[in-house]
Write an enzyme that holds these catalytic residues in place. Structure first.
Site, mmCIF file in Angstrom:
data_model
loop_
_atom_site.group_PDB
_atom_site.id
_atom_site.type_symbol
_atom_site.label_atom_id
_atom_site.label_comp_id
_atom_site.label_asym_id
_atom_site.label_seq_id
_atom_site.Cartn_x
_atom_site.Cartn_y
_atom_site.Cartn_z
ATOM 1 N N CYS A 193 -3.260 -3.633 -27.785
ATOM 2 C CA CYS A 193 -2.850 -3.661 -26.386
ATOM 3 C C CYS A 193 -1.409 -4.110 -26.204
ATOM 4 O O CYS A 193 -0.927 -4.240 -25.088
ATOM 5 C CB CYS A 193 -3.803 -4.520 -25.550
ATOM 6 S SG CYS A 193 -3.809 -6.237 -26.067
ATOM 7 N N ASN A 252 2.968 -7.517 -29.335
ATOM 8 C CA ASN A 252 4.178 -8.171 -28.825
ATOM 9 C C ASN A 252 4.331 -9.549 -29.463
ATOM 10 O O ASN A 252 5.357 -9.880 -30.043
ATOM 11 C CB ASN A 252 4.133 -8.331 -27.301
ATOM 12 C CG ASN A 252 3.859 -7.016 -26.592
ATOM 13 O OD1 ASN A 252 4.112 -5.967 -27.147
ATOM 14 N ND2 ASN A 252 3.322 -7.071 -25.385
ATOM 15 N N ASP A 253 3.269 -10.334 -29.340
ATOM 16 C CA ASP A 253 3.351 -11.669 -29.937
ATOM 17 C C ASP A 253 3.204 -11.602 -31.442
ATOM 18 O O ASP A 253 3.864 -12.350 -32.165
ATOM 19 C CB ASP A 253 2.291 -12.590 -29.312
ATOM 20 C CG ASP A 253 2.768 -13.138 -27.973
ATOM 21 O OD1 ASP A 253 3.955 -13.501 -27.879
ATOM 22 O OD2 ASP A 253 1.972 -13.168 -27.017
ATOM 23 N N ARG A 290 -8.506 -10.376 -20.004
ATOM 24 C CA ARG A 290 -8.058 -11.451 -20.877
ATOM 25 C C ARG A 290 -8.020 -12.734 -20.064
ATOM 26 O O ARG A 290 -7.482 -12.744 -18.945
ATOM 27 C CB ARG A 290 -6.666 -11.118 -21.402
ATOM 28 C CG ARG A 290 -6.081 -12.257 -22.194
ATOM 29 C CD ARG A 290 -4.776 -11.874 -22.809
ATOM 30 N NE ARG A 290 -3.693 -11.869 -21.845
ATOM 31 C CZ ARG A 290 -2.452 -11.499 -22.146
ATOM 32 N NH1 ARG A 290 -2.177 -11.050 -23.349
ATOM 33 N NH2 ARG A 290 -1.500 -11.542 -21.243
ATOM 34 N N ARG A 299 10.689 -12.636 -28.701
ATOM 35 C CA ARG A 299 10.603 -11.370 -27.965
ATOM 36 C C ARG A 299 11.464 -11.355 -26.712
ATOM 37 O O ARG A 299 11.683 -10.305 -26.120
ATOM 38 C CB ARG A 299 9.136 -11.046 -27.632
ATOM 39 C CG ARG A 299 8.469 -12.053 -26.728
ATOM 40 C CD ARG A 299 6.966 -11.866 -26.663
ATOM 41 N NE ARG A 299 6.539 -11.025 -25.558
ATOM 42 C CZ ARG A 299 5.270 -10.899 -25.175
ATOM 43 N NH1 ARG A 299 4.304 -11.519 -25.844
ATOM 44 N NH2 ARG A 299 4.952 -10.131 -24.167
ATOM 45 N N HIS A 328 0.805 -1.225 0.000
ATOM 46 C CA HIS A 328 0.000 0.000 0.000
ATOM 47 C C HIS A 328 0.833 1.268 0.000
ATOM 48 O O HIS A 328 0.438 2.278 -0.573
ATOM 49 C CB HIS A 328 -0.969 -0.004 1.189
ATOM 50 C CG HIS A 328 -2.199 -0.787 0.887
ATOM 51 N ND1 HIS A 328 -2.532 -1.927 1.548
ATOM 52 C CD2 HIS A 328 -3.139 -0.600 -0.039
ATOM 53 C CE1 HIS A 328 -3.643 -2.408 1.040
ATOM 54 N NE2 HIS A 328 -4.033 -1.626 0.077
ATOM 55 N N GLU A 380 -3.012 -11.893 -32.184
ATOM 56 C CA GLU A 380 -1.572 -11.873 -31.910
ATOM 57 C C GLU A 380 -0.854 -13.026 -32.608
ATOM 58 O O GLU A 380 0.343 -13.188 -32.501
ATOM 59 C CB GLU A 380 -1.309 -11.887 -30.398
ATOM 60 C CG GLU A 380 -1.996 -12.998 -29.639
ATOM 61 C CD GLU A 380 -1.826 -12.902 -28.125
ATOM 62 O OE1 GLU A 380 -0.923 -12.230 -27.640
ATOM 63 O OE2 GLU A 380 -2.644 -13.553 -27.430
ATOM 64 N N ARG A 409 -4.195 -8.537 -17.565
ATOM 65 C CA ARG A 409 -3.513 -9.823 -17.774
ATOM 66 C C ARG A 409 -3.837 -10.722 -16.577
ATOM 67 O O ARG A 409 -3.104 -10.768 -15.594
ATOM 68 C CB ARG A 409 -2.000 -9.616 -17.888
ATOM 69 C CG ARG A 409 -1.557 -8.918 -19.179
ATOM 70 C CD ARG A 409 -0.048 -8.766 -19.214
ATOM 71 N NE ARG A 409 0.487 -8.543 -20.541
ATOM 72 C CZ ARG A 409 0.801 -7.337 -21.041
ATOM 73 N NH1 ARG A 409 0.616 -6.254 -20.326
ATOM 74 N NH2 ARG A 409 1.297 -7.218 -22.252
#
Ligand code: PEP
Ligand code: MG
Length: 576
Positions: free
Chosen positions: A503, A455-456, A333, A466, A189, A432, A297
């Site tokens: 994304c 990315n993929d 996702r 990657r 926190h 992707e 994610r």
């Protein structure tokens, strides 16, 4: 004295250079364990302490609302609830009544027991509650023993072994230059508070207190890179002074974009959303007023656990994110484990090419029991906000249809159980894998949206791992082949009247922004720290003057007036 550089976790960006202020918890006066008073008198002492602690927490709540906003202040409401929790109170009272302990010892024992209980829980959010129990216990002990907290008298970098949110908030905000702690994670926190208040912070700096004992008074904190420098030489100090200036200039300009719409100069509105991993990241998304969460994610709920999180744990996590974003769309996702994301509890067989192997939806379709738990949790959470569900690593239609069928089955199951759910939940897929991009026109009629995972998509299109720095120069998300796939995907979305976002990391590539707009991309989802920069870049673009010339290898020949941009048309259609 030699310069010492320590590495930690970058918890809140920014640079600070200032004197060290070593924070120590209030020294508690020694107390006896066995009471010399009557049980009634000891209980009264405890009740009075609870009352006083409650007043302190109310004050801290108000102060935090002023300095960091209501979301950040909620932690003190939670502390009050935890302190007033019947189990906690009964445990202390029982220690006083049956063990004849002093109020101090009774509180310390209960605090210890409850903190250990939370720390042993599987869920990361619940584990973090352990620090909160220790915090309220310390507060009660401080009230009971009359211990005094240190006061901060001049602008300083707060260094501590560990910092509780209440330690953080009782310091004078204007005098805090940065936080550095030996313990802590990016989800503790205090880290969240630091981010919310825009104070640079580095946590998890092992060896900090020891290093400080042999260092001179000034410390350099680089919260963006997670570095702490002691005994800095003149050159380093000059570099960091310049870096700090540059950072402050940048932030000052950016803050203005928090409350502006994500809109081009000529008025075309897009959505600039945030990517998140942990529930608490939603606070960062909310802090920059992201237009939603474009990618949660969800695998991170699974990664930091000893076993797969159960339905309740997941439901609570998704619900919490939806509530934090207050009506804005959250795209969750479904589980994307495998390749570089392998939870310790799931021993995967070694594979030659894990990135192209048994992962994400491929694994979920084989492990339907695990998948159904997630789908049920998502459907249940949908009742509490605007949830969208997205399947990762879809490569062929059959996978998509099977995943959707399982979702439908879970919905029917929950309907039978009379569990409330949102009536309409957008269901989309990541694009992707090149096959999905190439056949986007076949996928588009079966989903509500596409979100391109550059990315993929880049690694598979260019056959450039990657994760392998030896081929990093081949990994180029602006490569014409990747851009053509993006354009192709977006066009298919436009033709079928669904929205298309990006994304992957390259959503934040400002140089590509004109291309994305031109291609018909309607949503860009980036790390929360990038939202304002992208919004500013968007505001400098005139969408009606975008011709193909800026990317000659992509054939775009006509300007798109704002009113005919596919995303604008889609939004208009939805409104009418
Ligand atoms: C992507 O592949 O672009 C993406 C967003 O997913 P991840 O980075 O989690 O694989
Ligand atoms: Mg991916």
């Amino acid at each position: 004295m030699a310069m010492i550089t320590l590495r930690g976790i970058p918890a809140s960006p920014g640079v600070a250079i200032g004197p060290v202020w070593l924070y120590q918890k209030a020294q508690l006066a020694a107390y006896e364990e066995q009471s010399r008073l009557t049980v009634e008198a000891e209980r009264r002492r405890f009740d009075d302490a609870v009352e006083q602690a409650r007043r302190q927490l109310d004050m801290l709540y108000d102060k935090t609302v002023q300095e960091a906003g209501e979301a950040a202040a909620q932690i003190f409401d939670i502390h009050k609830m935890m302190m007033e929790d019947l189990d906690y109170l009964e445990s202390v009272e029982d220690n006083i009544t049956s063990q004849l302990y002093t109020a101090e010892h009774a509180v310390a024992c209960t605090g210890q027991e409850f903190a250990e209980m939370f720390a042993a829980m599987e869920d990361e959010v619940m584990q973090a509650r352990s620090a909160d129990v220790r915090d309220i216990t310390q507060r009660l002990l401080q009230v009971l023993t009359g211990g005094q907290s240190q006061t901060l008298e001049r602008s300083s970098v707060i260094c501590a072994h560990d910092l509780f949110p209440s330690d953080t908030m009782q310091l004078e905000r204007g005098l805090i230059m940065a936080f550095v702690t030996e313990l802590g994670s990016h989800v503790s926190h205090s880290a969240i508070l630091a981010r919310t208040m825009g104070i640079p912070a580095v946590v998890g700096v092992s060896g900090l207190t020891e290093a400080l004992s042999g260092a001179a008074g000034t410390i350099v904190v680089d919260g963006s890179r997670g570095l702490v420098i002691l005994n800095a030489d003149q050159q380093t100090l000059a570099d960091y002074t310049a870096r700090r200036e540059a950072y402050l200039q940048e932030r000052m300009g950016l803050d203005a974009y928090r409350d502006r719409p994500s809109r081009t100069r000529d008025g075309l509105e897009l959505e600039i959303c945030a990517n998140i991993a942990y529930v608490t990241d939603a606070d960062n998304a909310a802090a920059v007023n992201a237009d939603g969460v474009g990618l949660m994610r969800s695998e991170f709920l699974y990664m930091n656990a000893d076993s797969a999180p159960d339905e309740e744990t997941q439901f609570a996590a998704y619900r919490a994110v939806l509530e934090k974003l207050n009506g804005k769309r959250i795209v969750v996702r479904t589980l994307d484990i495998g390749a570089d994301k392998v939870p310790s509890w799931l021993p995967l067989p070694p594979e030659e090419n894990p990135a192209m192997g048994w992962r994400a939806v491929r694994m979920c379709l084989d492990h339907q029991d695990m998948f159904r738990i997630q789908l049920r949790a998502l459907l249940r959470a949908s009742y509490y906000g605007r949830l969208a569900i997205m399947f990762p690593m879809i490569g062929d239609l059959n996978q998509l249809r099977r995943a959707k069928a399982l979702l439908e089955e879970s919905r029917r199951e929950l309907e039978k159980e009379q569990v409330p759910m949102a009536e309409k939940i957008e269901v989309g897929m990541m694009v992707e894998i090149p096959s999905a991009a190439i056949l986007a026109d076949q996928f588009a009629p079966e989903v509500d949206f596409f979100s391109i995972g550059t990315n993929d998509l880049t690694q598979y299109t260019l056959a450039a791992d990657r994760l392998n720095d030896k081929v990093a120069d081949l990994f180029d998300s602006a490569h014409p082949a990747v851009l053509r796939l993006i354009q192709h995907t977006a066009q298919a979305a436009v033709a079928h009247g669904i929205w298309c976002g990006i994304c992957g990391e390259s959503a934040g590539n400002e140089e590509l922004l004109p291309f994305y707009i031109k291609a018909g991309i309607g949503e860009l989802s980036v790390v929360p720290g990038k939202v304002l920069e992208l919004r500013r870049a968007l505001s400098n673009i005139d969408s009606s003057s975008l011709y193909g010339s800026f990317l000659s290898h992509i054939q775009i020949s006509e300007p798109t007036p704002r009113t005919t941009h596919p995303f604008a048309v889609l939004c208009l259609k939805k409104k009418n």
